[in-house]
Design an enzyme around this catalytic site. Sequence first.
Site, PDB file in Angstrom:
ATOM      1  CG  ASP A   7      -1.833   1.156   1.299  1.00  0.00           C
ATOM      2  OD1 ASP A   7      -2.551   1.460   0.203  1.00  0.00           O
ATOM      3  OD2 ASP A   7      -1.952   1.767   2.332  1.00  0.00           O
ATOM      4  CB  SER A   8       0.135   4.774  -0.656  1.00  0.00           C
ATOM      5  OG  SER A   8      -0.929   5.121   0.143  1.00  0.00           O
TER       6      SER A   8
ATOM      7  CE1 TYR B 285       1.672   4.808  -4.067  1.00  0.00           C
ATOM      8  CE2 TYR B 285       0.457   2.891  -4.444  1.00  0.00           C
ATOM      9  CZ  TYR B 285       1.669   3.413  -4.395  1.00  0.00           C
ATOM     10  OH  TYR B 285       2.939   2.804  -4.229  1.00  0.00           O
ATOM     11  N   GLY B 286      -4.019   8.401  -3.811  1.00  0.00           N
ATOM     12  CA  GLY B 286      -5.251   8.806  -4.274  1.00  0.00           C
ATOM     13  C   GLY B 286      -5.192  10.004  -4.968  1.00  0.00           C
TER      14      GLY B 286
ATOM     15  CB  CYS C 212      -3.700   0.507  -2.037  1.00  0.00           C
ATOM     16  SG  CYS C 212      -3.741   2.323  -2.703  1.00  0.00           S
TER      17      CYS C 212
ATOM     18  CD  GLU D 128      -0.545   7.259   5.371  1.00  0.00           C
ATOM     19  OE1 GLU D 128       0.475   7.470   6.071  1.00  0.00           O
ATOM     20  OE2 GLU D 128      -0.861   6.264   4.830  1.00  0.00           O
TER      21      GLU D 128
ATOM     22  CB  CYS E  11      -9.944   4.575   1.405  1.00  0.00           C
ATOM     23  SG  CYS E  11      -7.941   4.966   1.741  1.00  0.00           S
TER      24      CYS E  11
ATOM     25  CG  HIS F 226      -5.528   5.463   4.732  1.00  0.00           C
ATOM     26  ND1 HIS F 226      -4.948   4.852   3.480  1.00  0.00           N
ATOM     27  CD2 HIS F 226      -4.336   5.906   5.189  1.00  0.00           C
ATOM     28  CE1 HIS F 226      -3.865   4.970   3.363  1.00  0.00           C
ATOM     29  NE2 HIS F 226      -3.439   5.698   4.348  1.00  0.00           N
TER      30      HIS F 226
END
Length: 268
Positions: A11-12, A43-44, A74, A155, A187, A189
């Site tokens: 994932d990012s 990445y979004g 992701c 994040e 997502c 996250h």
Amino acid sequence: MNSSAAIGIFDSGIGGLTVAHAVTTLLPNENIIYFGDTAHLPYGDKSATAIQAYSIKICNVLLQQKCKVILIACNSASAAAYELVKEYVGSKAKVINVIDPVIEFLAENYEGKRIGLIGTKQTVNSNIYRKKTDSLDKDITLKSLATPLLAPMIEEGFFNNNISESIIQEYLKNDTLNDIEALILGCTHYPLIKTQIENYYQGSVKVLDTSEIVAKYLKKYLVENDAQNPLNAHIKHFYVSDFTQSFETSTKIFFGEQIRLEYYPLWE
């Protein structure tokens, strides 16, 4: 397939840790190699071409580690790079994205329902969830809303506080999400703010944690292909393309132990 080989997850940033944690909870014997592309997060808001380049580079790392499965943890990368990654990896490993397991879950449980989706601009604008949902022919109505502030907010560690509460509520009260019966957290996250989202809906909307759905999908694949790790010993190895304090802190929170991060720059 070498059943004792590792499952590669990328994932990012910290979002994919929700998937990695769900996988290790459901499949405690599996070896995990995780790559967090922290140098390029999130990445979004990246182009599909950039995400594809990052994904192929990361897959090279995971293939060098002889991973039996590569899990694209992701949604943005799943939307932009899955087909390319699958073609690139070929028969060297099984490639799984985080979108198809959710689509399969909707087909089995939400025929004729109105479903909401929140995700990054890349995921929502790709229209991939809508295309795949429509192809089911299950009379599912999908209402999608891009929520670009949520991933970077998470994040930076802003969740379960007043700042995140205000942003989450501002998004969820958008007219696009009116009258939905379930909400896809599009997502990886977003499971970190699942409780806040559930509190907003007060039980009127089922909040779908994609990390749990993906982990169950992966277990089903391993069982059906007799590919579960037969050994009790398991290893967790974490690579990052850039050291960030938030990632190191998050790994400890998720796994309840200090995790050693190995620096692996993608371009050097």
